[in-house]
Design a protein around this motif. Structure first.
Motif, PDB file in Angstrom:
ATOM      1  N   TYR A  71       0.791  -1.381   0.053  1.00 38.69           N
ATOM      2  CA  TYR A  71       0.088  -0.087  -0.165  1.00 38.69           C
ATOM      3  C   TYR A  71       0.903   1.255   0.105  1.00 38.69           C
ATOM      4  O   TYR A  71       0.634   2.145  -0.755  1.00 38.69           O
ATOM      5  N   TRP A  72       1.912   1.330   0.810  1.00 35.62           N
ATOM      6  CA  TRP A  72       2.835   2.383   0.524  1.00 35.62           C
ATOM      7  C   TRP A  72       3.494   2.718  -0.431  1.00 35.62           C
ATOM      8  O   TRP A  72       3.607   3.733  -1.114  1.00 35.62           O
ATOM      9  N   ARG A  73       3.763   1.482  -1.257  1.00 33.19           N
ATOM     10  CA  ARG A  73       4.444   1.678  -2.614  1.00 33.19           C
ATOM     11  C   ARG A  73       3.333   2.313  -3.663  1.00 33.19           C
ATOM     12  O   ARG A  73       3.679   3.367  -4.550  1.00 33.19           O
ATOM     13  N   ARG A  74       2.121   1.822  -3.596  1.00 31.79           N
ATOM     14  CA  ARG A  74       1.226   2.550  -4.328  1.00 31.79           C
ATOM     15  C   ARG A  74       1.006   4.011  -4.417  1.00 31.79           C
ATOM     16  O   ARG A  74       0.814   4.792  -4.929  1.00 31.79           O
ATOM     17  N   ARG A  75       0.965   4.466  -2.853  1.00 31.21           N
ATOM     18  CA  ARG A  75       0.724   5.813  -2.490  1.00 31.21           C
ATOM     19  C   ARG A  75       1.840   6.675  -3.018  1.00 31.21           C
ATOM     20  O   ARG A  75       1.688   7.800  -3.564  1.00 31.21           O
ATOM     21  N   VAL A  76       3.163   6.124  -3.009  1.00 34.39           N
ATOM     22  CA  VAL A  76       4.098   6.803  -3.491  1.00 34.39           C
ATOM     23  C   VAL A  76       4.011   6.920  -5.031  1.00 34.39           C
ATOM     24  O   VAL A  76       4.302   8.143  -5.627  1.00 34.39           O
ATOM     25  N   VAL A  77       3.590   5.884  -5.895  1.00 32.89           N
ATOM     26  CA  VAL A  77       3.572   6.187  -7.117  1.00 32.89           C
ATOM     27  C   VAL A  77       2.473   6.964  -7.744  1.00 32.89           C
ATOM     28  O   VAL A  77       2.545   7.649  -8.368  1.00 32.89           O
ATOM     29  N   ALA A  78       1.456   6.848  -6.686  1.00 32.25           N
ATOM     30  CA  ALA A  78       0.143   7.985  -7.236  1.00 32.25           C
ATOM     31  C   ALA A  78       0.848   9.315  -6.817  1.00 32.25           C
ATOM     32  O   ALA A  78       0.392  10.023  -7.809  1.00 32.25           O
ATOM     33  N   ILE A  79       1.458   9.458  -6.085  1.00 34.33           N
ATOM     34  CA  ILE A  79       2.121  10.786  -5.834  1.00 34.33           C
ATOM     35  C   ILE A  79       2.835  11.320  -6.655  1.00 34.33           C
ATOM     36  O   ILE A  79       2.848  12.628  -7.451  1.00 34.33           O
ATOM     37  N   ALA A  80       3.737  10.269  -7.296  1.00 34.78           N
ATOM     38  CA  ALA A  80       5.018  10.758  -8.408  1.00 34.78           C
ATOM     39  C   ALA A  80       4.025  11.214  -9.406  1.00 34.78           C
ATOM     40  O   ALA A  80       4.688  11.984 -10.369  1.00 34.78           O
TER      41      ALA A  80
END
Length: 239
Positions: free
Chosen positions: A13-22
């Motif tokens: 879930y943290w990686r998904r958030r980072v990708v969405a933010i980027a």
């Protein structure tokens, strides 16, 4: 809300958030670049700056007169406007003030004061021989600044002959020929009246009393009089 919840591991879930933010940040940057490119026409900023400097240099400099502020036009006054009270405009003609009233007329002449009278004795010549008839004159003058009336009655006019020291009265024009006749005369300032008599060369007394004798050779004085007024004597010599 910040803690991931689901069946997958927390790191997924943290990686998904980072990708969405980027992805969101990338989309935002792309939009900003696009807007800048459209506004600048796709030109290089350096090229655009040089073009702007050339355009500024090509503009004509404003003339000195164009930068001078012109005064606003004065508002026109309509014919129906009511004039305001105040001083007349410059250059207008003001009515001349009325002339001063004439001075009042001088009062009518009054009687002459004694201080205004000047009495003088005159002789026809400084020296006469015994037996001649010396001519003696009485001069009455107005020495004041105003015209005035003075009574020059024959009973007031008098010529007296005295000894040289003035102590002895020898003769008077009124002793034997006194008369009363009112004679009021108007005398202007500086005007004089003269009265003369021929002296027989003999003594006299008031009322023509006593014996009259011939005056002997010698020096004498002729004294002018007008009533109670008396002038300076004039010398007379008999030879």
């Amino acid at each position: 809300m910040l803690q991931p919840v689901g069946p997958l591991p927390e790191s997924v879930y943290w990686r998904r958030r980072v990708v969405a933010i980027a992805v969101g940040v990338g989309v935002l940057l792309a939009g900003v670049w696009g807007v800048s490119a459209v506004a600048g026409g796709g030109e290089d900023p350096a090229v655009r700056a040089a073009a702007n400097q050339g355009a500024e240099a090509a503009k004509p400099s404003p003339s000195p007169t164009s930068s001078t502020e012109q005064p606003p036009p004065s508002p026109s006054v309509s014919g129906s406007a009511t004039p305001t009270s105040g001083p007349p405009p410059s250059g207008s003609t003001e009515p001349a003030p009325p002339p001063p009233p004439p001075p009042p007329p001088p009062p009518p002449p009054g009687p002459c004061a004694d201080q205004a009278m000047k009495l003088t004795a005159e002789v026809g010549q400084p020296e006469y021989r015994v037996g001649q008839r010396p001519e003696l004159r009485l001069v009455v003058a107005n020495a004041g600044p105003l015209a005035c009336y003075r009574d020059l009655d024959a009973g007031l006019r008098e010529i007296v002959v005295t000894s040289v020291d003035g102590g002895t009265r020898l003769w008077s024009s009124n002793d034997c020929y006194a008369s009363t006749s009112p004679n009021s005369r108007l005398l202007q300032p500086g005007e004089s009246q003269m009265f003369k008599v021929a002296w027989a060369g003999r003594t006299s007394a008031p009322g023509c009393a006593g014996k009259r004798t011939t005056v002997q050779a010698g020096d004498y004085l002729v004294v002018p009089k007008l009533g109670a007024l008396q002038g300076q004597p004039t010398p007379l010599r008999l030879t």
